[in-house]
Design a protein around this motif. Structure first.
Motif, short mmCIF file in Angstrom:
data_model
loop_
_atom_site.label_atom_id
_atom_site.label_comp_id
_atom_site.label_asym_id
_atom_site.label_seq_id
_atom_site.Cartn_x
_atom_site.Cartn_y
_atom_site.Cartn_z
N GLU A 148 0.82 -1.21 0.00
CA GLU A 148 0.00 0.00 0.00
C GLU A 148 0.86 1.27 0.00
OE1 GLU A 148 -2.94 0.03 -0.75
OE2 GLU A 148 -3.90 -1.81 -0.10
N ALA A 151 1.25 1.56 -3.64
CA ALA A 151 -0.02 1.71 -4.38
C ALA A 151 -0.54 3.14 -4.36
CB ALA A 151 -1.07 0.77 -3.79
N GLU A 187 -5.95 4.82 -1.37
CA GLU A 187 -4.85 3.87 -1.12
C GLU A 187 -4.15 4.21 0.19
OE1 GLU A 187 -4.51 1.24 -2.61
OE2 GLU A 187 -4.62 1.36 -4.78
N HIS A 190 -5.99 2.83 2.97
CA HIS A 190 -5.72 1.39 3.12
C HIS A 190 -4.49 1.22 4.01
CE1 HIS A 190 -7.70 0.33 -1.04
NE2 HIS A 190 -8.55 0.79 -0.15
N GLU A 289 -9.86 -1.95 -4.59
CA GLU A 289 -8.81 -2.30 -5.57
C GLU A 289 -9.44 -2.63 -6.93
OE1 GLU A 289 -6.28 -1.38 -4.39
OE2 GLU A 289 -5.72 -2.22 -2.45
FE FE2 Z 1 -4.84 -0.47 -1.75
#
Ligand code: FE2
Ligand code: FE2
Length: 319
Positions: A148, A151, A187, A190, A289
């Motif tokens: 992450e 990401a 993201e 996350h 995602e």
């Molecule tokens: Fe993610």
């Protein structure tokens, strides 16, 4: 040159030592400043939708907590409440930015690599997966946390470059700046969730530092050279992320990973029930995602058709 660096470091140290006294003001100071702002302070509480501002309440709560806070020109921080009336504890996102993930999204969608660039993107992602497989194996908590950190980079880079392009060309972006920055923020949430579950070790922090340095610059250059390849790579990375979170869920179901209570931040961010568990969190992250996968393959398709992103409205409002 060295003198300039040394002077800057010393100035920073001095400023950081000064800050508690110079910028952090006591609650009494805030109260005095508030009294000097008729219309905001004297009137007590005022309600704006779900926002509630009460200078008196702020000061009382602050006195209770006995914690120093900064003030914005004497204006107390608006008091934000949850639907049940309890205080909103987060500053990084507000209740109106939360959402319920669409967990019915198709998880098996796959963009079949067509031309040379598609195949290159697909192979690149498969290659990038190798070191993570070797490094983390089935430690999916750690794996997710580390991935992450990567990401959240492409959305920020793409959004930033589109932002600069919009300024340079005096053009609208068709909502794509917002869509890509939303992805980056999502993201990052996350990551903020995963870090509640897995605490990174010092060598993992070092690895993140190195990977971010390389990946940010590489993706920046790639996005300038070929946004269609950049978005395709992200699309395939998201397909891999769905796979990883599916494996994560399998390990939870097998009892190999404890289905612990969901972190508080995730309950508020995804509007989960109070008794939500880790499994519920992974389900909504996986749905996110899948949404990123579709957004990025769509963006790449637009470029493949010889158009610009602004020619097609950005998929906004999904979360
Ligand atoms: Fe993610
Ligand atoms: Fe993603």
């Amino acid at each position: 040159m060295n003198q300039v660096v040394a002077r800057s470091v010393i100035r920073r140290l001095i400023n950081s030592q000064k800050s508690p006294m110079s910028t952090f003001r006591s609650h009494d100071d805030i109260a005095i400043a508030n009294r000097q702002r008729p219309g905001i302070i004297g009137g007590g509480a005022r309600v704006l939708g779900t926002r509630m501002m009460s200078a008196a309440g702020e000061n009382e709560a602050a006195k209770e907590n006995k914690v120093s806070v900064t003030s914005y020109w004497g204006v107390a921080r608006p008091k934000v409440k949850r639907e049940d009336g309890s205080d909103w504890p987060w500053n990084c996102f507000m209740p109106w930015e939360t959402y319920q993930a669409d967990v019915s999204i198709d998880l098996n969608k796959h963009h079949k690599p067509k031309g040379f660039l598609d195949k290159m993107a697909y192979k690149t992602v498969k290659l990038l997966r190798l070191p993570t497989d070797i490094l983390f194996k089935r430690r999916y908590g750690c794996r997710a946390m580390m991935l992450e950190t990567v990401a959240a980079v492409p959305g920020m880079v793409g959004g930033m470059l589109l932002h600069l392009k919009s300024l340079r060309k005096f053009q609208h972006s068709g909502g794509w700046i917002k869509a890509l920055l939303e992805e980056a923020e999502n993201e990052r949430m996350h990551l903020m969730t995963m870090v509640e579950l897995v605490q990174p070790k010092w060598h993992e922090r070092l690895l993140v530092l190195a990977v971010q340095g390389v990946f940010f610059n590489a993706f920046f250059v790639l996005y300038i050279l070929s946004p269609k390849l950049a978005h395709r790579i992200v699309g395939y990375l998201e397909e891999e992320a769905i796979h990883s979170y599916t494996e994560y869920l399998k390990d939870i179901d097998r009892g190999l990973i404890e289905n612990v209570p969901a972190p508080a931040i995730s309950i508020d961010y995804w509007r989960l029930p109070q008794d939500a568990k880790l499994r519920d969190v992974i389900l909504v992250i996986r749905a996110d995602e899948a949404h990123h996968r579709d957004v990025n393959h769509f963006a790449s398709d637009i470029h493949f058709e010889g158009k610009e992103l602004r020619d097609a409205p950005a998929p906004l409002g999904y979360h």
